[in-house]
Design an enzyme around this catalytic site. Sequence first.
Site, PDB file in Angstrom:
ATOM      1  N   ILE A 138       1.753  -5.200   8.214  1.00 39.83           N
ATOM      2  CA  ILE A 138       3.285  -4.945   8.444  1.00 39.83           C
ATOM      3  C   ILE A 138       3.597  -3.522   8.098  1.00 39.83           C
ATOM      4  CG2 ILE A 138       5.530  -5.521   7.551  1.00 39.83           C
ATOM      5  CD1 ILE A 138       4.369  -7.958   6.295  1.00 39.83           C
TER       6      ILE A 138
ATOM      7  N   MET B 210       0.806  -1.381  -0.105  1.00 36.70           N
ATOM      8  CA  MET B 210      -0.022   0.074   0.031  1.00 36.70           C
ATOM      9  C   MET B 210       1.057   1.248   0.087  1.00 36.70           C
ATOM     10  SD  MET B 210      -2.875  -1.354   2.705  1.00 36.70           S
ATOM     11  CE  MET B 210      -1.548  -1.875   3.871  1.00 36.70           C
TER      12      MET B 210
ATOM     13  N   GLY C 198       1.477   4.092   4.802  1.00 36.18           N
ATOM     14  CA  GLY C 198       2.315   3.143   4.147  1.00 36.18           C
ATOM     15  C   GLY C 198       2.693   2.041   4.612  1.00 36.18           C
ATOM     16  N   SER C 199       2.327   0.813   3.996  1.00 38.82           N
ATOM     17  CA  SER C 199       2.532  -0.263   4.730  1.00 38.82           C
ATOM     18  C   SER C 199       2.258  -1.382   3.669  1.00 38.82           C
ATOM     19  CB  SER C 199       1.733  -0.657   5.781  1.00 38.82           C
ATOM     20  OG  SER C 199       0.384  -0.078   5.410  1.00 38.82           O
ATOM     21  N   ARG C 200       2.166  -2.840   4.162  1.00 33.73           N
ATOM     22  CA  ARG C 200       1.993  -3.930   3.357  1.00 33.73           C
ATOM     23  C   ARG C 200       1.233  -4.958   4.267  1.00 33.73           C
ATOM     24  NH1 ARG C 200       7.487  -7.216   2.421  1.00 33.73           N
ATOM     25  NH2 ARG C 200       6.722  -9.419   3.067  1.00 33.73           N
TER      26      ARG C 200
END
Length: 218
Positions: A155, A97, A185-187
């Site tokens: 994450i 993301m 911001g991440s995953r």
Amino acid sequence: MFHKEGYTIIAITLLIVIAGVLATHTWVSPEWLQYLCYAALLILLVLILQFFRNPGRKSSGNLNEIVSPVDGKVVVIEEVFEKEYFKEKRLQVSIFMSPINVHVTRYPVSGAVVFSKYHSGKYLVAWHPKASEENERTTVVVRSTSFGDILYRQIAGALAKRIVNYAKEGDTAEQGADSGFIKFGSRVDLFLPVGTPLAVKLNQKVKGAESIIATREN
């Protein structure tokens, strides 16, 4: 519609923007510089509002489908050894993301939440190979009737400093329902049974609760 995790930040931003407009009108000159300041304040407000937006999404509710838990782009599809819960090989699908994506996390399947754990950690960039094991993260496992146990992992990335996870062991998960939020911001990694037929490809853009990640053959 905005996510509840953003209410405080949105309110603070609004106060900053109002104060900035008043200060600019009172003390800043010439006129072109005033307009520049107004534009900067407007951009700040728009960025915050778009980050915390929470568009209404409705999942199909199909028990033979796994939907995307987040908006973003598929950056990893591979078989890996999952160490924390399964302790065996799983099919990993990772979705990155960017800061401009919707950051609401949603349940990929319906079922019972059988595992939920938070881990403090580092803030490596979200696409780093070790981010799944070393970054701040939460691991949630939902036991579905069609696929068995499905694990998804929020994450934190280099910019994300807070993961919000609503899933608790014993909860009943509804596919597509809000299960958390990751700020800035991440995953998210999905771990599926090896051999699960996928409906996505690398670099494909997906939408949380709507895009189908995998299906179960009847």
